[in-house]
Scaffold this motif. Structure first.
Motif: not given
Length: 806
Positions: A58, A65, A67, A69, A84, A86, A93, A182
């Motif tokens: 990561k 914010d 994620t 996955e 993703t 949000t 990221r 995403s």
């Protein structure tokens, strides 16, 4: 880390210029790459730590914010990476290649690299972001290369890097997400761009440089060999046994020879048993396991067929002698022989000592160095026929391709996947005209990691039609694989007894030889139109990348029944044998020089740091000039159009000047343990002379698979599945299984049970055909005359009185 954050902040204002930078780098007309995929775990299939796949981490910065996955919605395999955002105030990221010596690809200053991936995106705010490792300053941001357009379905993105800056030894990269939404990515690739390749200088005639050249060697093969094994010292074991000669069998004269390509000499080897039509495979230590053979020829009246003995032997290339092993559980005349990922050998089919078909699966234990007792081997009690082509798949199952010898295929669809562990057989659809694939050829196409099989040609000695031009291709990576029709075989000329004429209609060939070449193509050569008659002169190169055949020079020698062709360590192809129905034998040997050997200077492997390799290794070689790829090719052990162990295993590579690091697969099912020919190939497709390396190691996948091709495949088979049937002793097989009527002539003469279609069902027409094919005087064995060749009953077929009486 501070320097990286500063550089990444700058990127926010520089993104407007990314498109301009990318315009000169997109792969609108890419050169060929000089390396295979440099990314480890490119499809996220191997698990790692911190909830991330192996060799991925990561990464990112700022106030947002997010994620990470690992999702099942994959482009291939079973996993993909979804990042993703949000909420975003600043920053990005990204899933980034881990910045470590273990995971980050090695690069060479001044070189460029082609990057690729598959993606789906719900945001336009993305970019392919690169970081580089400076030998002095450490890891730092390098550049952004490409913005990914929004895409609802899987879309491929490709881009080329600028030249790698001085002092850089590794890079890492990934897809940055810097807007809400995403991006799901999968199947990353990274290939080094090849140096410009000068136009090759043709060292032969224009025809030879386009289509290669065949040369008939001055020294003949002294034995009637129908089995050819390339040994790990570069020599060739040629096994004849009785050589399909009843006279030699009765005299107990069994022969083999070792051919040395270096000086063109043959050494005849004492041979303890009639290994005519045995099975053979190379064990991981380089010795050759020879299983079964001919216990007895058919009876003169044709009521008893061929018989297989239980004996098994090992040939030692060092001492050039045969040694006995323990017996098999059954006799197996014409058995399969497939080496498994743990070095064991599994064998099916063939004829027993009483001429019935063996339904016994046999397993050679590499650990115990013996054939296991029957009760230790899983049995389905299936009859797989004669020389069934059983190809080891990437997950350890066996693919029966449908190529076999003599007559009709097995019941069902004609091809199947056999799972030894589950002891099940699953039918695989799609094979065209399954009962006319007798003595077709099947090969696992280059590279083995792609898991594609090509099946070529074939006929049927029972009905004896014109052999066909059919080809079929199957992708075993698919969840529910099925054969699809390939391009028709090119046609050549055929000798029907009155000189060569062009093939017409759907005429193709059986007795096909197929050879994997170091440039990644397949040479198919040799063959005949009918049962042990009517040789076909045609050769072509099949290119797996384009799925096309390219006709090349044809072997000038007849190469039908009991012929074979195989790759030599110098990159040439040797072809031997031909045994037509009149019982004669062609002792001439021909050698094919492919076009790649007529393009001038070839690369040279100047050193192999270590010739002992283990799975998952990185092995270093040095070369005298740039190469594009390297591979392992398993040496041939071929007979009757069949070598199911033939395979070409890609070695993803990293290049540092003359030093080349080769990534060895960690999956022994892709490259079963043993000796291999290591070839280095330049961007023009010109191979080096092979070096020999020995691959061995654990019999299971390691935790960190370094293979460049990791797929979840053949996992949803929908064909008919059968488990073990009722225990039985054998399968009834007719005495005319070889397509020969034994009522006429000696046992090594094959008068066909069914003549070619052009021959009328009259005494004169049949006798004219036999005369034209040099059968000579044929004695009638016994009182029966099923083909009506002896109407005057003088016990001589096709005598003067027979032909005039019609």
């Amino acid at each position: 880390m501070k320097k990286r954050l500063v550089a990444t902040h700058r990127r926010r204002t520089a993104l407007v210029g990314v498109g301009a930078l990318t315009a000169g780098l997109l792969l609108t007309s890419p050169q060929s790459a000089s390396a295979a995929n440099l990314i480890k775990n490119p499809g996220f299939e191997t698990a790692g730590s911190d909830d991330m796949p192996y060799c991925w981490k990561k990464s990112g910065w700022g106030d947002n914010d997010f994620t990470f996955e690992t999702v099942a919605d994959a482009h291939s395999g079973s996993k993909a990476m979804k990042v993703t955002l949000t909420r975003r105030v600043e920053g990005d990221r990204k899933a980034l290649i881990t910045e470590s010596a273990e995971c980050a690809p090695v690069v060479t200053p001044g070189k460029q690299y082609d990057l690729g991936l598959w993606y789906k995106s719900t945001t336009p705010d993305t970019s392919v972001t690169l970081f580089r490792h400076d030998a002095t300053a450490g890891w730092q941001y390098w550049t952004d290369l490409k913005t990914l357009e929004m895409a609802a379905g899987w879309t491929e993105a490709t881009v080329r890097t600028p030249e790698v800056p001085a002092g850089t030894d590794r890079i890492a990269w990934g897809v940055s997400v810097y807007g809400t939404g995403s991006v799901t990515t999968d199947d990353y690739t990274m290939d080094q761009v090849a140096d410009p390749v000068p136009d090759p200088v043709c060292t032969g005639t224009a025809e030879e440089c386009a289509n290669g050249r065949w040369d008939v060697l001055p020294t003949q093969n002294p034995v009637r060999s129908m089995h050819s094994v390339v040994l790990n010292n570069g020599k060739v074991l040629l096994i004849a046994g009785s050589g399909n000669s009843e006279q030699m069998f009765e005299a107990g004269t069994f022969t083999s020879a070792v051919y040395d390509p270096e000086n063109g000499t043959y050494k005849q080897i004492p041979t303890p048993k009639d290994m005519f039509c045995a099975g053979h495979v190379q064990l991981q230590d380089g010795r050759v396991l020879v299983m079964s053979g001919n216990k007895g020829y058919p009876s003169a009246d044709g009521t008893i067929g061929y018989q297989g003995y239980k004996d098994s032997y090992i040939f030692d290339p060092v001492t050039e002698t045969y040694g006995k092993t323990n017996d098999m559980n059954d006799g197996h005349w014409y058995p399969s022989a497939t080496v498994l990922g743990n070095g064991d050998v599994i064998s099916f089919g063939g004829l027993k000592e009483d001429s019935t078909g063996s339904v016994t699966a046999e397993l050679w234990s590499d650990a115990e160095q013996k054939w296991l007792e029957l009760w230790k081997v899983n049995q389905t009690w299936s009859y797989w026929g004669l020389y069934p082509s059983m190809i080891l798949m990437q997950d350890g199952r066996l693919f029966y391709s449908g190529s076999h010898v003599f007559g009709n295929n097995i019941p069902g669809t004609g091809s199947a996947i056999y799972d030894y562990g589950a002891n099940t057989v699953t039918q695989i659809p799609g094979l065209q005209n399954k009962d006319q694939r007798d003595q077709s050829a099947s090969v696992l196409l280059p590279p083995a990691q792609d898991q594609k099989v090509l099946t070529i040609g074939g006929g049927n000695i029972d009905s004896n039609p014109d052999a066909n031009r059919l080809t079929d291709v199957i992708d075993l990576k698919q969840p529910n694989p099925s054969y699809v029709a390939g391009p028709p075989l090119p046609q050549g000329t055929v000798d029907l007894g009155n000189g060569k004429v062009p093939q017409t209609g759907n005429q193709g060939k059986m007795y096909v030889s197929a050879v994997l070449l170091p440039d990644g193509k397949v040479l198919e050569t040799g063959g005949a139109l009918h049962n042990r008659a009517d040789p076909v002169y045609e050769s072509s190169l099949y290119d797996p990348a384009t799925g096309t055949f390219d006709p090349v020079a044809a072997d000038p020698e007849e190469r039908g029944y009991h012929s074979s062709a195989f790759l030599l360590p110098d990159g040439r192809v040797m072809a031997t044998g031909d045994n037509p129905g009149n019982g004669s034998w062609n002792h001439d040997v021909s050698v094919y020089t492919p076009p790649y050997l007529l393009k001038g200077e070839r690369p040279k492997i100047t050193s192999v740091i270590d010739s002992e390799w283990t799975y998952g290794d990185t092995q270093r070689i040095t070369v005298d000039r740039p190469i594009a790829k390297a591979e392992l090719i398993r040496p041939a052990a071929v007979t009757h159009s069949s070598d199911p162990n033939q395979r070409f295993v890609d070695l993803p590579l990293s290049v540092d000047g003359a030093n080349v690091d080769l990534n060895v697969t960690s999956n022994p099912n892709l490259a079963p343990p043993g000796w291999y020919m290591l070839f280095a190939v330049d961007a023009g497709g010109v191979p080096s002379v092979a070096k020999w390396v020995h691959l061995e190691g654990p019999s299971a996948l390691s935790a960190t698979d370094s293979s460049a091709h990791v797929h979840d495949f053949a996992g949803n088979l929908k064909g008919k599945v059968t488990g073990p049937g009722k225990k039985r002793t054998s399968q009834k097989v007719g005495p005319t299984v070889s397509g020969c009527d034994r009522h006429y002539g000696s046992v090594n003469v094959c008068v066909p049970t069914d003549f070619p279609p052009a021959v009328k069902a009259t005494t004169k027409s049949r006798c004219d055909w036999l005369k034209k094919n040099d059968y000579g005087r044929l004695k009638v064995n016994g009182r029966d005359d099923p083909l009506r060749l002896d109407p005057n009953r003088d016990q001589i077929a096709c005598g003067k009185g027979d032909v005039t009486r019609r």
